[in-house]
Design an enzyme around this catalytic site. Structure first.
Site, PDB file in Angstrom:
ATOM      1  N   HIS A 139       0.837  -1.198   0.000  1.00 59.28           N
ATOM      2  CA  HIS A 139       0.000   0.000   0.000  1.00 59.28           C
ATOM      3  C   HIS A 139       0.878   1.258   0.000  1.00 59.28           C
ATOM      4  O   HIS A 139       0.620   2.202  -0.753  1.00 59.28           O
ATOM      5  CB  HIS A 139      -0.923  -0.045   1.230  1.00 59.28           C
ATOM      6  N   GLU A 140       1.918   1.243   0.833  1.00 61.44           N
ATOM      7  CA  GLU A 140       2.797   2.415   0.920  1.00 61.44           C
ATOM      8  C   GLU A 140       3.549   2.633  -0.390  1.00 61.44           C
ATOM      9  O   GLU A 140       3.667   3.767  -0.869  1.00 61.44           O
ATOM     10  CB  GLU A 140       3.785   2.262   2.079  1.00 61.44           C
ATOM     11  N   HIS A 142       1.379   4.396  -2.894  1.00 59.84           N
ATOM     12  CA  HIS A 142       1.307   5.865  -2.810  1.00 59.84           C
ATOM     13  C   HIS A 142       2.434   6.507  -3.622  1.00 59.84           C
ATOM     14  O   HIS A 142       2.229   7.511  -4.310  1.00 59.84           O
ATOM     15  CB  HIS A 142       1.437   6.328  -1.356  1.00 59.84           C
ATOM     16  N   GLU A 179      -6.147   6.833  -1.073  1.00 60.57           N
ATOM     17  CA  GLU A 179      -6.057   5.599  -0.280  1.00 60.57           C
ATOM     18  C   GLU A 179      -6.554   4.397  -1.087  1.00 60.57           C
ATOM     19  O   GLU A 179      -5.941   3.331  -1.065  1.00 60.57           O
ATOM     20  CB  GLU A 179      -6.847   5.732   1.029  1.00 60.57           C
TER      21      GLU A 179
END
Ligand SMILES: [Zn+2]
Length: 169
Positions: free
Chosen positions: A85-86, A89, A144
């Site tokens: 997920h990071e 980004h 997100e």
């Protein structure tokens, strides 16, 4: 953005205690290596000795994860969900999009604040300053969701079980 990411990461490494836990460091590095295989950059991951739930990634292929986050997860797949997920980004250049809206970003505040859970004192400091000036915002729900999609894709391609992302979140 890459230069700012590198500066912010260097600053964090100077100011925050770094975990020497061999198991945590090996797990984090192994997962990041698998997730980012084929992205064309050698991603550095640092485990910070902090029991709060936090992880972040910065332009310049830098990832930080707290020991508290690693202790929380049930297995490698769930940690892969967090780290994927990071990375998502960064891959989607979300900090660039935010930077265009933030006048304080040249001070690096936008980069420092780029984390998920807002429990880091540095992060809270960033939020406080941001609230004062009314310019720093957390990632939008759109960002997100986008990071979630990229993260699940990365973890699946790396051979982790994407269903564990649901359990984690
Ligand atoms: Zn996020």
């Amino acid at each position: 953005m890459t230069q700012m990411g590198l500066q912010a990461f260097d600053q964090l490494k100077k100011e925050k205690p770094i975990s020497s836990d061999g198991e945590f460091n090996r797990a984090a590095q192994c997962i990041v290596t698998e997730l980012t295989h084929g992205l064309g950059q050698n991603w550095e991951v640092v485990v910070f000795d902090d029991n709060t739930l936090n992880a972040f990634a910065l332009p310049g292929a830098k990832i930080g994860v707290h020991t508290g986050m690693i202790e929380l997860v049930d297995n490698q797949d769930q940690l892969a969900a967090v780290l994927g997920h990071e990375v998502g980004h960064v891959m989607a250049r979300h900090s660039n999009e935010r930077a265009s809206q933030e006048t304080l970003v040249q001070q690096g505040m936008g980069m420092i604040q780029q984390t998920e859970f807002g429990q880091n004192p540095l992060i809270m400091g960033g939020l406080g300053l941001g609230a004062k000036y009314g310019v720093l915002m957390p990632y939008s729900r759109t960002h997100e969701s986008e990071a979630d999609m990229i993260g699940v894709d990365l973890m699946a391609k790396a051979g982790f079980n994407p269903e564990d992302s649901v359990k984690l979140w």
